[in-house]
Scaffold this active site. Structure first.
Site, PDB file in Angstrom:
ATOM      1  CB  THR A  14      -0.914   0.051   1.244  1.00 18.48           C
ATOM      2  OG1 THR A  14      -0.121   0.363   2.406  1.00 18.48           O
ATOM      3  CG2 THR A  14      -1.654  -1.253   1.469  1.00 18.48           C
ATOM      4  CE  LYS A  52      -0.928   3.998  -6.269  1.00 22.27           C
ATOM      5  NZ  LYS A  52      -0.397   3.276  -5.070  1.00 22.27           N
TER       6      LYS A  52
END
Length: 371
Positions: free
Chosen positions: A84, A158
């Site tokens: 994460t 990302k």
């Protein structure tokens, strides 16, 4: 196959960024729902958001340090990884490149080299967002948007990281990967969405609305995002156990991306007013001033330039105007069908929990100052 929720142990799981907002909720979820699992948290600094559980250990580490990660993984010997970790989206592009892309590629290689079976990556729902199109019930078949067409460089990195994770699937054959794409995460410990909205209420800014409020938007309670990540991990571990059998294409989780939301798209300003109401706002709708999107865009442009000269950030920017007037919501059908995902906390309850957490923190800070 047993129901994922009934599995007591997931083996040894590393949560990268496990002291952050989402990561700490994932650790909490595993401790509560899979109590026999051994959880190792790796973060740059592990002093915050710690869980006092004998099954959780904490390790300071930098994912851009390949040798350091190799040493930690060799010691922990994890079965699964949930990654994460990510820098704040406002930081410089080179930091996003170094951490989101370089750091993620480091972790993939370390996981492959140390016998990890399952690797779950936290991507972003915005990887399919461009500068013009709205997202209306968008699903995983929509193409990823990077480079000049992508409004945020953070999101480009990302997307690159997600691609690297999915391309690593089954390399080697018993290494399985998937990506979770959450949208608009809110809840206890949120540092981006709810605090800014509560701050707007404190500043008396709830009397303004941009646009007609006919645009649906996705917000997701953090506990539901944690739930989705763990379901992904369980599915990958179960796929590994099924070798050499391969799931049908319509059932596959490995090598796949999944949108995770509350499944409750809401009109943007209805969400804002729900947050403000929970914080104490009782302004009647009849007192709200409506500002057209075009007018707000023009004001935002002027303010951005003026504040740029001063080296500051304005209260109203063009990006804020766009996000508050566009439709941006996603389908979670694939997650429902392949992961067995269903939201476990409603959006209304998520708002209540998140705002009450902020108010409680503010009260504590006020009491400290008064002592």
């Amino acid at each position: 196959m047993s129901r994922p929720q009934t599995l007591a142990s997931l083996g040894k799981v590393v949560v990268i960024g496990g002291c952050g907002f989402l990561g700490s909720h994932i650790v909490k979820y595993i401790v509560e729902r899979h109590p026999q699992t051994q959880v190792a948290v790796i973060d740059l600094r592990t002093s915050s958001n710690r869980h006092a559980s004998p099954t959780v250990s904490y390790h300071d580490g930098d994912i851009t340090d390949f040798a350091g990660m190799t040493k930690l993984f060799s010691k922990i010997k994890p079965d699964g990884v949930i990654h994460t970790a990510s820098p704040h989206f406002d930081l410089k592009p080179e930091i996003h490149d170094k951490v989101n892309v370089g750091g993620t590629k480091n972790l993939i290689k370390v996981a492959q080299d140390t016998g990890v079976k399952a690797f779950v990556y936290t991507s972003s729902a915005s990887v399919i967002l461009d500068a013009t199109a709205e997202l209306i019930n968008a699903d995983e078949r929509w193409p990823i948007v990077t480079g000049a067409a992508q409004p945020e460089y953070y999101t480009t990195t990302k997307a690159y990281a997600e691609t690297a994770v999915l391309e690593a699937n089954r390399k080697p054959e018993n290494f399985f990967t998937c990506a979770i794409r959450p949208a608009g995460i809110i809840g206890e410990g949120d540092v981006q969405i709810l605090p800014k909205m509560v701050g707007a209420y404190r500043k008396g800014q709830t009397k303004f609305q941009i646009g007609e409020n006919n645009n649906l938007f996705d917000f997701t309670y953090v506990g539901n995002v944690a739930h989705g990540h763990v379901l992904g991990l369980i599915a990958l571990l179960q796929t590994q156990k099924m070798l050499p059998t391969t799931p049908l294409d319509s059932e596959r989780v490995d090598g796949q991306a999944f949108f995770i939301t509350n499944g409750e798209p809401v009109y943007f300003w209805d969400f804002a007013r729900a947050v403000w109401h929970e914080a104490g706002d009782r302004l009647p709708l009849s007192s709200v001033w409506h500002l057209s999107a075009d007018t707000a865009w023009a004001i935002g442009t002027v303010l951005e330039w003026a504040f740029w000269v001063l080296g500051k950030t304005p209260n109203l920017s063009r990006a804020q105007v766009r996000y508050s007037t566009m439709s941006k919501y996603h389908s979670i059908s694939k997650a429902r069908q392949r992961l067995g995902y269903e939201p476990i906390v409603s959006l209304g309850e998520g708002i209540r929990r998140g705002v009450q957490h902020i108010l409680a923190q503010q009260e504590q800070e006020s009491q400290k100052k008064g002592q």
